[in-house]
Enzyme design. Structure first.
Site, short mmCIF file in Angstrom:
data_model
loop_
_atom_site.label_atom_id
_atom_site.label_comp_id
_atom_site.label_asym_id
_atom_site.label_seq_id
_atom_site.Cartn_x
_atom_site.Cartn_y
_atom_site.Cartn_z
N ASP A 94 0.95 -1.32 0.03
CA ASP A 94 -0.08 -0.05 -0.01
C ASP A 94 0.78 1.24 0.00
OD1 ASP A 94 -2.53 1.07 -0.25
OD2 ASP A 94 -2.63 1.20 2.03
N TYR A 154 1.05 5.47 -0.65
CA TYR A 154 0.74 6.91 0.32
C TYR A 154 0.74 8.09 -0.65
CZ TYR A 154 0.62 9.41 5.00
OH TYR A 154 0.22 9.97 5.96
N HIS A 187 -4.28 13.86 1.58
CA HIS A 187 -4.25 13.09 2.47
C HIS A 187 -3.32 13.03 3.63
CE1 HIS A 187 -5.61 9.22 4.74
NE2 HIS A 187 -4.39 8.77 4.58
N ARG A 194 0.72 16.65 13.69
CA ARG A 194 1.87 17.73 13.85
C ARG A 194 1.30 18.98 13.12
NH1 ARG A 194 3.77 12.98 11.53
NH2 ARG A 194 3.12 14.06 9.41
N GLU A 196 -10.78 3.95 3.69
CA GLU A 196 -9.83 4.74 3.04
C GLU A 196 -10.07 4.53 1.38
OE1 GLU A 196 -5.89 4.29 4.18
OE2 GLU A 196 -6.33 5.66 5.75
N GLU A 233 -9.17 4.25 -2.16
CA GLU A 233 -7.86 4.16 -2.78
C GLU A 233 -8.39 3.12 -4.23
OE1 GLU A 233 -4.82 2.20 -0.87
OE2 GLU A 233 -5.29 3.09 0.94
N ASP A 273 -9.08 0.45 2.20
CA ASP A 273 -8.02 -0.04 3.21
C ASP A 273 -8.83 0.27 4.65
OD1 ASP A 273 -5.66 -0.39 4.37
OD2 ASP A 273 -4.88 1.51 4.04
N ARG A 291 -8.81 3.69 13.65
CA ARG A 291 -7.85 4.83 14.03
C ARG A 291 -7.45 4.86 15.20
NH1 ARG A 291 -6.46 6.07 8.86
NH2 ARG A 291 -8.07 6.28 7.51
N GLN A 330 -4.24 2.31 15.49
CA GLN A 330 -3.23 2.85 14.68
C GLN A 330 -2.11 3.55 15.43
OE1 GLN A 330 -4.49 4.33 10.83
NE2 GLN A 330 -2.53 4.93 10.30
N TYR A 339 1.67 2.00 15.79
CA TYR A 339 2.51 2.12 14.66
C TYR A 339 4.07 2.74 14.59
CZ TYR A 339 2.77 7.05 13.74
OH TYR A 339 3.00 8.50 13.64
N THR A 342 -9.10 -5.90 3.89
CA THR A 342 -9.21 -4.87 2.92
C THR A 342 -10.17 -5.22 1.72
OG1 THR A 342 -6.68 -4.60 3.12
CG2 THR A 342 -7.52 -3.79 1.00
N THR A 379 -4.71 6.50 0.18
CA THR A 379 -6.03 7.27 0.31
C THR A 379 -5.81 8.73 -0.89
OG1 THR A 379 -6.28 6.76 2.21
CG2 THR A 379 -7.80 8.57 1.61
N GLU A 406 -10.57 12.38 8.08
CA GLU A 406 -10.42 13.71 7.40
C GLU A 406 -11.69 14.44 7.43
OE1 GLU A 406 -7.60 13.46 3.87
OE2 GLU A 406 -8.29 11.40 4.21
#
Lengths: 409, 409
Positions: free
Chosen positions: B114, B116, B121, B130, B186, B188, B220, B224, B227, B231, B244, B342, B356
């Site tokens: 997968d 990114y 996204h 951040r 997600e 995709e 996907d 949340r 994760q 991760y 998936t 995504t 989002e």
């Protein structure tokens, strides 16, 4: 369970299996996929005994994945039958000398997951990046793991080409695409999954042994200069998937029963959450298996041992790896491979990677012939070895997991 | 290359294929694996045409992976033959109505990766973690990707159980093991690999199209709350691998030729490194494909569209994903699946995930019937749709990628 197949006094009619040096005494009986070297014969399922292989084709066993999918009771019954066939006094049958054999991957590996259960490795690597806070806060709670690449898993002896990739030195403005200058090894064991579980159907920790088929040696080659630039935020990718080497042999969990030891946590560490904890698990879920890294440059006549560690240093057990992996409903399938992650011991000389052994590539290792190395150069051979030994039992070896790095394209 | 098979005026003898609403006009010809619903017949390779399926068993095509392994010239020849068989005036042959069919995964997926590539996204997700530095410094240089789980990829319509996992709220001392309360989708596309490359043998960017077989819709699913705790440092794992969902249909790259658009970088962004850049690539390596997220709670009679985006917003092209993946020598194999990541558009309402669309779960969405949602509740259905359209060409649709979340075990 320990039974008559672990009796150290039991001998085989295969003389080489009775040598104290062999990896494959009658008490081991590891599986492989092999054929006579230099032929295009179909691959066969075999069992190692001394320096020979027993071909299981005549037993109706032609697919190791199918065997892995059977219940553990059948695995045990097969072990007993193999033991009876090869023990001293049984009628001799035709064998294939290992010296005349070549090997392929022992089974089809659907999914490959690599864990990170070596806490001394995690701490040492973390210290290189974050001196004040080497271990991330989740490490002692979550058996950290990630998905690896199945297609590039190769059997011992397969050369691997030095990878190219994006590298960004800390002081550079932009990255460059170049051959990796920091190819490293990682000393791991790989666990092959047995029957597994259906999607959406987790299993309990105390059921996990049912899904553990056996162990292989695993070298998780790593490009240490590609890794730091690519791995945020989704983890290692091209730094790892250029190749993973495993030994041709799967040592069954049944063969390793005598080498179970209690699962313990260092004083002051959190106990695992309830789904990863049970009295039975605490009693015997870890294993005492010695692990070694060997190294040979083209100029050396013999390999030298770089490091020695033990699976007992894993912070999470094989059963916890399996249980955690399936705890969200993820389906594990026969032949899936779960790497332990690099199993370094607590002492610096017990590290399972060159990155650790050389202090991040800053303190070269001096080899017996006076050469020095920080990382693997073209033509260097990396070998992993493992064995379990204990008074009163025969030594159980894992065979060879060897690889050589060839020049970049 | 655009040829007579893209001629918008070409009609089929299958009446439903000539409807302007169909996903599968004569110009599409997507592949699937199907059988008559409710039977235990073997799965067959089929081609969608209007509301019907052409069974390719009689053509000697019984394995889509084998077809994927053939050179692109053969893919094109097959397209021409299919077009000739189904065009108006050709003799009619027996078809299977889609209403009477059931589907399985279109091929064996060896490895699933997968990416990114959705920069909007990545920026939106990064902003949640951040605020001052949403995009990591490597994003505009490296096509970030990670390995996913193949075994838990399911075909549209397969229910998925809500995962359990370790969750640690920011203010809690220790994590708890519980059912995820933040199941997300997600949006995709998935790229199926064609012939691929041998281990250690990368290919050039301008050769990448040879290895692109076709596209599927891909959801996907993501937990949340699992994760963020798991991760670091090796990437997403149990937050993703509980399932998936992909659509049953593979829309070939040949069918999508008319929808190619130039690959461009926003002003001021770095140009890709040379191994990911070429004049031919810049000319036409992106695709104009509309993408949609649909949603339906048990209380709603009709699904509602939550979001609309477009593959043109991908920061890295399909060809760059393929080339980068193999750039270190990693071998890609026929039937491997590469998710785009995504694909959110630049506007907030073009986001491809609930995380989002709800500002990190803080601003619930109000549905047409007055219900609200932040994440997916048990019984909710999530559907992805995609289509390519352009004046002068027939609309090319992707079929349905639907899934429902059932209660945790």
């Amino acid at each position: 369970m320990i039974d008559h197949t672990h009796d150290a006094t039991a001998l085989s009619w295969v003389a080489s299996a009775n040598s104290p040096e062999t990896d494959f005494p009658l008490q081991n009986l590891p599986f492989c996929s092999f054929r006579r070297a230099g032929t295009l014969e179909p691959w066969r399922v075999g069992v190692g005994i001394g320096d020979q292989i027993l071909d299981l084709t005549g037993w109706g066993i032609t697919d190791l994945n199918a065997l892995m999918g059977r219940p553990s009771s059948e695995r045990l019954a097969l072990r007993h039958r193999l033991f009876d066939t090869l023990k001293a006094g049984a009628p001799e049958v035709e064998l294939v000398p290992q010296a005349q054999a070549e090997y392929t991957l022992p089974c089809r590996i659907g999914d490959y997951t690599d864990f990170y259960t070596g806490i001394h490795h995690a701490r040492a690597i973390g210290k290189l990046f974050r001196p004040d806070n080497p271990l991330l806060p989740n490490y002692q709670w979550v058996p950290i793991g990630y998905h690896g690449r199945s297609s590039s898993i190769v059997v011992s002896g397969t050369p691997l080409r030095r990878p190219k990739g994006q590298v960004k030195p800390p002081d550079a403005e932009v990255p460059v695409f170049k051959a990796s200058a920091r190819v490293d090894c990682e000393l791991e064991l790989g666990l092959f999954v047995g029957p597994g579980n259906a999607l959406g159907e987790p299993f309990r920790l105390d059921e996990a042994d049912e899904h553990a088929f056996g162990l292989t040696l695993l070298n998780d080659w790593s490009a240490r200069d590609i890794q730091p630039w690519e791995y945020q935020p989704l983890g290692p990718f091209l730094a790892k998937n250029f190749g993973t080497t495993i030994s041709p042999w799967i040592v069954t969990m049944e063969a390793l029963e005598p080498f179970r030891i209690p699962f313990t946590r260092p004083e002051g560490d959190p106990q695992p959450l309830p789904y990863l904890d049970s009295p039975a698990h605490r009693a015997n879920a870890s294993y005492d298996i010695d692990l070694e890294v060997w190294f040979k440059t083209p100029a050396m006549s013999e390999p030298t041992r770089l490091s020695r560690s033990n699976l007992r240093h894993a912070y999470w057990s094989l059963a916890q790896m399996l249980t955690h992996h399936a705890s969200n409903g993820c389906n594990l399938q026969p032949g899936d491979l779960l790497g332990t992650g690099t199993i370094s011991g607590p002492a610096p000389e017990e590290a399972g990677s060159l990155l650790e052994l050389t202090g991040g590539g800053k303190q070269p290792i001096t080899l017996p012939n006076g050469e020095t190395r920080t990382f693997v150069l073209d033509g260097d051979q990396l070998g992993l070895r493992a064995f379990a030994e204990k008074p009163g039992f025969r030594r159980i070896g894992f065979g060879a997991c060897d690889g050589v790095i060839t020049p970049a394209s």
